[in-house]
Structure formats: structure tokens, C-alpha cells
Design a protein around this motif. Structure first.
Motif, PDB file in Angstrom:
ATOM      1  N   GLN A   1       0.830  -1.203   0.000  1.00 47.20           N
ATOM      2  CA  GLN A   1       0.000   0.000   0.000  1.00 47.20           C
ATOM      3  C   GLN A   1       0.868   1.260   0.000  1.00 47.20           C
ATOM      4  O   GLN A   1       0.571   2.229  -0.710  1.00 47.20           O
ATOM      5  CB  GLN A   1      -0.931   0.004   1.219  1.00 47.20           C
ATOM      6  CG  GLN A   1      -1.899  -1.157   1.265  1.00 47.20           C
ATOM      7  CD  GLN A   1      -2.920  -1.139   0.160  1.00 47.20           C
ATOM      8  OE1 GLN A   1      -3.323  -0.097  -0.332  1.00 47.20           O
ATOM      9  NE2 GLN A   1      -3.346  -2.313  -0.253  1.00 47.20           N
ATOM     10  N   ASP A   2       1.953   1.252   0.789  1.00 47.10           N
ATOM     11  CA  ASP A   2       2.860   2.407   0.824  1.00 47.10           C
ATOM     12  C   ASP A   2       3.459   2.682  -0.546  1.00 47.10           C
ATOM     13  O   ASP A   2       3.555   3.839  -0.977  1.00 47.10           O
ATOM     14  CB  ASP A   2       3.996   2.183   1.827  1.00 47.10           C
ATOM     15  CG  ASP A   2       3.554   2.262   3.275  1.00 47.10           C
ATOM     16  OD1 ASP A   2       2.436   2.756   3.547  1.00 47.10           O
ATOM     17  OD2 ASP A   2       4.336   1.813   4.143  1.00 47.10           O
TER      18      ASP A   2
ATOM     19  N   GLU B   1       0.764   4.164  -2.887  1.00 46.29           N
ATOM     20  CA  GLU B   1       0.478   5.562  -2.555  1.00 46.29           C
ATOM     21  C   GLU B   1       1.641   6.484  -2.919  1.00 46.29           C
ATOM     22  O   GLU B   1       1.427   7.611  -3.367  1.00 46.29           O
ATOM     23  CB  GLU B   1       0.127   5.703  -1.078  1.00 46.29           C
ATOM     24  CG  GLU B   1      -1.226   5.130  -0.716  1.00 46.29           C
ATOM     25  CD  GLU B   1      -2.372   5.721  -1.506  1.00 46.29           C
ATOM     26  OE1 GLU B   1      -2.406   6.963  -1.719  1.00 46.29           O
ATOM     27  OE2 GLU B   1      -3.244   4.951  -1.933  1.00 46.29           O
TER      28      GLU B   1
ATOM     29  N   GLU C   1       1.141   9.579  -5.439  1.00 44.03           N
ATOM     30  CA  GLU C   1       1.466  10.918  -4.931  1.00 44.03           C
ATOM     31  C   GLU C   1       2.305  11.714  -5.932  1.00 44.03           C
ATOM     32  O   GLU C   1       2.232  12.938  -5.977  1.00 44.03           O
ATOM     33  CB  GLU C   1       2.224  10.750  -3.614  1.00 44.03           C
ATOM     34  CG  GLU C   1       2.468  12.013  -2.864  1.00 44.03           C
ATOM     35  CD  GLU C   1       3.070  11.692  -1.509  1.00 44.03           C
ATOM     36  OE1 GLU C   1       4.277  11.383  -1.446  1.00 44.03           O
ATOM     37  OE2 GLU C   1       2.311  11.747  -0.522  1.00 44.03           O
TER      38      GLU C   1
ATOM     39  N   GLU D   1      -8.093  13.378  -4.281  1.00 38.13           N
ATOM     40  CA  GLU D   1      -7.938  13.376  -2.820  1.00 38.13           C
ATOM     41  C   GLU D   1      -9.008  12.546  -2.119  1.00 38.13           C
ATOM     42  O   GLU D   1      -8.685  11.769  -1.224  1.00 38.13           O
ATOM     43  CB  GLU D   1      -7.836  14.793  -2.273  1.00 38.13           C
ATOM     44  CG  GLU D   1      -6.491  15.434  -2.584  1.00 38.13           C
ATOM     45  CD  GLU D   1      -5.269  14.534  -2.302  1.00 38.13           C
ATOM     46  OE1 GLU D   1      -5.151  13.982  -1.182  1.00 38.13           O
ATOM     47  OE2 GLU D   1      -4.440  14.361  -3.200  1.00 38.13           O
TER      48      GLU D   1
ATOM     49  N   ARG E   1      -8.022   8.957  -2.606  1.00 37.36           N
ATOM     50  CA  ARG E   1      -6.923   8.568  -1.713  1.00 37.36           C
ATOM     51  C   ARG E   1      -7.425   8.411  -0.267  1.00 37.36           C
ATOM     52  O   ARG E   1      -6.956   7.541   0.460  1.00 37.36           O
ATOM     53  CB  ARG E   1      -5.788   9.585  -1.796  1.00 37.36           C
ATOM     54  CG  ARG E   1      -5.105   9.536  -3.179  1.00 37.36           C
ATOM     55  CD  ARG E   1      -3.864  10.348  -3.262  1.00 37.36           C
ATOM     56  NE  ARG E   1      -2.813   9.612  -2.544  1.00 37.36           N
ATOM     57  CZ  ARG E   1      -1.697  10.172  -2.104  1.00 37.36           C
ATOM     58  NH1 ARG E   1      -1.483  11.466  -2.300  1.00 37.36           N
ATOM     59  NH2 ARG E   1      -0.784   9.461  -1.489  1.00 37.36           N
ATOM     60  N   GLU E   2      -8.389   9.246   0.146  1.00 31.30           N
ATOM     61  CA  GLU E   2      -8.988   9.080   1.471  1.00 31.30           C
ATOM     62  C   GLU E   2      -9.738   7.749   1.546  1.00 31.30           C
ATOM     63  O   GLU E   2      -9.685   7.052   2.573  1.00 31.30           O
ATOM     64  CB  GLU E   2      -9.957  10.224   1.767  1.00 31.30           C
ATOM     65  CG  GLU E   2      -9.294  11.555   2.007  1.00 31.30           C
ATOM     66  CD  GLU E   2     -10.309  12.681   2.139  1.00 31.30           C
ATOM     67  OE1 GLU E   2     -11.405  12.441   2.708  1.00 31.30           O
ATOM     68  OE2 GLU E   2     -10.017  13.791   1.674  1.00 31.30           O
TER      69      GLU E   2
ATOM     70  N   ALA F   1      -9.011   5.094  -0.206  1.00 32.46           N
ATOM     71  CA  ALA F   1      -7.967   4.066  -0.137  1.00 32.46           C
ATOM     72  C   ALA F   1      -7.421   3.928   1.283  1.00 32.46           C
ATOM     73  O   ALA F   1      -7.218   2.814   1.779  1.00 32.46           O
ATOM     74  CB  ALA F   1      -6.838   4.392  -1.115  1.00 32.46           C
ATOM     75  N   ALA F   2      -7.197   5.047   1.952  1.00 33.40           N
ATOM     76  CA  ALA F   2      -6.671   5.017   3.326  1.00 33.40           C
ATOM     77  C   ALA F   2      -7.680   4.394   4.291  1.00 33.40           C
ATOM     78  O   ALA F   2      -7.306   3.609   5.170  1.00 33.40           O
ATOM     79  CB  ALA F   2      -6.293   6.427   3.780  1.00 33.40           C
ATOM     80  N   ALA F   3      -8.950   4.728   4.138  1.00 32.57           N
ATOM     81  CA  ALA F   3      -9.986   4.164   5.005  1.00 32.57           C
ATOM     82  C   ALA F   3     -10.145   2.665   4.761  1.00 32.57           C
ATOM     83  O   ALA F   3     -10.304   1.882   5.706  1.00 32.57           O
ATOM     84  CB  ALA F   3     -11.315   4.893   4.776  1.00 32.57           C
TER      85      ALA F   3
ATOM     86  N   ARG G   1      -7.787   0.686   3.599  1.00 29.46           N
ATOM     87  CA  ARG G   1      -6.570   0.070   4.131  1.00 29.46           C
ATOM     88  C   ARG G   1      -6.679  -0.121   5.642  1.00 29.46           C
ATOM     89  O   ARG G   1      -6.339  -1.187   6.167  1.00 29.46           O
ATOM     90  CB  ARG G   1      -5.370   0.952   3.791  1.00 29.46           C
ATOM     91  CG  ARG G   1      -4.076   0.475   4.396  1.00 29.46           C
ATOM     92  CD  ARG G   1      -2.949   1.439   4.109  1.00 29.46           C
ATOM     93  NE  ARG G   1      -1.705   0.968   4.675  1.00 29.46           N
ATOM     94  CZ  ARG G   1      -0.533   1.519   4.441  1.00 29.46           C
ATOM     95  NH1 ARG G   1      -0.441   2.572   3.642  1.00 29.46           N
ATOM     96  NH2 ARG G   1       0.557   1.031   4.981  1.00 29.46           N
ATOM     97  N   ALA G   2      -7.131   0.893   6.363  1.00 31.01           N
ATOM     98  CA  ALA G   2      -7.259   0.803   7.816  1.00 31.01           C
ATOM     99  C   ALA G   2      -8.275  -0.276   8.202  1.00 31.01           C
ATOM    100  O   ALA G   2      -8.065  -1.015   9.174  1.00 31.01           O
ATOM    101  CB  ALA G   2      -7.667   2.151   8.399  1.00 31.01           C
TER     102      ALA G   2
END
Length: 171
Positions: free
Chosen positions: A15-16, A19, A23, A100, A103-104, A106-108, A110-111
């Protein structure tokens, strides 16, 4: 390190890397198509990796409402969540999104996946489910779609970035 810890660390690393590549993409590069090619735009490939994890891992394996809906972020990403993560050339070339919020999302997502991997019982992760022609453990599917699938699409994105003179890998 046990299998769960290994999977979580590999999942985070994949995931890192994804991203980090996204980015560095300009808005033009995210939507660029290659004339005469079946290659998907970078942004569509990125969206596909997020959608696949949400539909197959979160909805399918974890039995939860997709993050797209549960987080409320779906209203801001700029596209409807498809029923299937298998996307057509027509879908990818016509996909529009807001980066954006995507990406939010994706972050949610992932968590949500990482939290499940951290807390799921060993029995739940070992449970076999139908996947292709052979039943597989949930742990195997999380590894395949959360690590291998993401990493292979990140490599595809990195190659497309390289064709444009950009650095695609973060290392």
C-alpha cells in the motif's frame, strides 16, 4: 514473526508503494491514455486496486459493508461503486474521479482491512472459501488481493510513469 504479522507488514508495504507512486502523478498523467493500446490510465488502475479490495476483501471476506458506503466517502470520489471489480476498457477510459477523496477512500479501506487482519481469529483466517477453481484460505486471499494484486498494479503504474520520464518506484 508469524504469518499474520508477515501479511500485515507486506500489505502495508504494498500500500505504501502504491500511494508513493500515486502521490507523484500529475493530474494529466493520472488520466492519460496511450492511443492504440489497451493499457488503462494510471488513475483507473489505482481506482481498480482500491475497489477490488473493498468489494472482495471488505464486503466478500470480512462480510462488512464496503468502505465506499460505510465511510460516506463514496459521495465525494466522483464515481459509483461498481458491482464487480472486473472493469472494462470502456469503464476505465470514461472513469472520472476526485483524487484526494479517492486517496482518502484508499486510506480508510486500508485501515479497515488492516484492523481486521490484526483482530480476526486464526480460525476465521484459516477458513476456506471458494476462490477460482480451488478453495483457498481467507489468509491466502488477503495475501493475493491485498499484496500481490496491489503490488503488480503498482508495478504497472511505475512502468507507465517511467514511459513519461517520471520515477515510478519509491526506492
Amino acid at each position: 514473526m508469524d504469518g499474520r504479522e508477515l501479511l500485515r507488514s507486506q500489505y502495508g508495504f504494498a500500500q505504501d508503494n502504491l500511494e508513493a507512486a500515486i502521490e507523484r502523478c500529475s493530474p494529466e498523467l493520472l488520466t492519460k491514455t496511450i492511443e492504440g493500446s489497451l493499457t488503462n490510465p494510471i488513475g483507473a488502475t489505482y481506482a481498480h486496486t482500491v475497489i477490488t479490495q473493498d468489494l472482495i476483501l471488505v464486503r466478500g471476506l470480512m462480510g462488512q459493508e464496503p468502505v465506499y458506503h460505510a465511510s460516506g466517502i463514496g459521495e465525494r470520489v466522483g464515481f459509483e461503486l461498481p458491482e464487480s471489480p472486473v472493469i472494462s476498457q470502456d469503464y476505465t477510459t470514461n472513469l472520472s474521479f476526485e483524487l484526494e477523496p479517492l486517496r482518502e477512500y484508499a486510506a480508510a479501506m486500508r485501515a479497515t482491512v488492516d484492523g481486521y487482519l490484526e483482530s480476526a481469529s486464526d480460525e476465521d483466517l484459516a477458513a476456506e472459501i471458494p476462490f477460482g477453481p480451488t478453495p483457498r484460505s481467507k489468509l491466502w486471499v488477503f495475501g493475493t488481493l491485498g499484496v500481490w494484486h496491489v503490488a503488480s498494479h503498482q508495478g504497472e503504474i511505475a512502468a507507465l510513469m517511467g514511459l513519461e520520464g517520471e520515477k515510478g518506484q519509491m526506492l
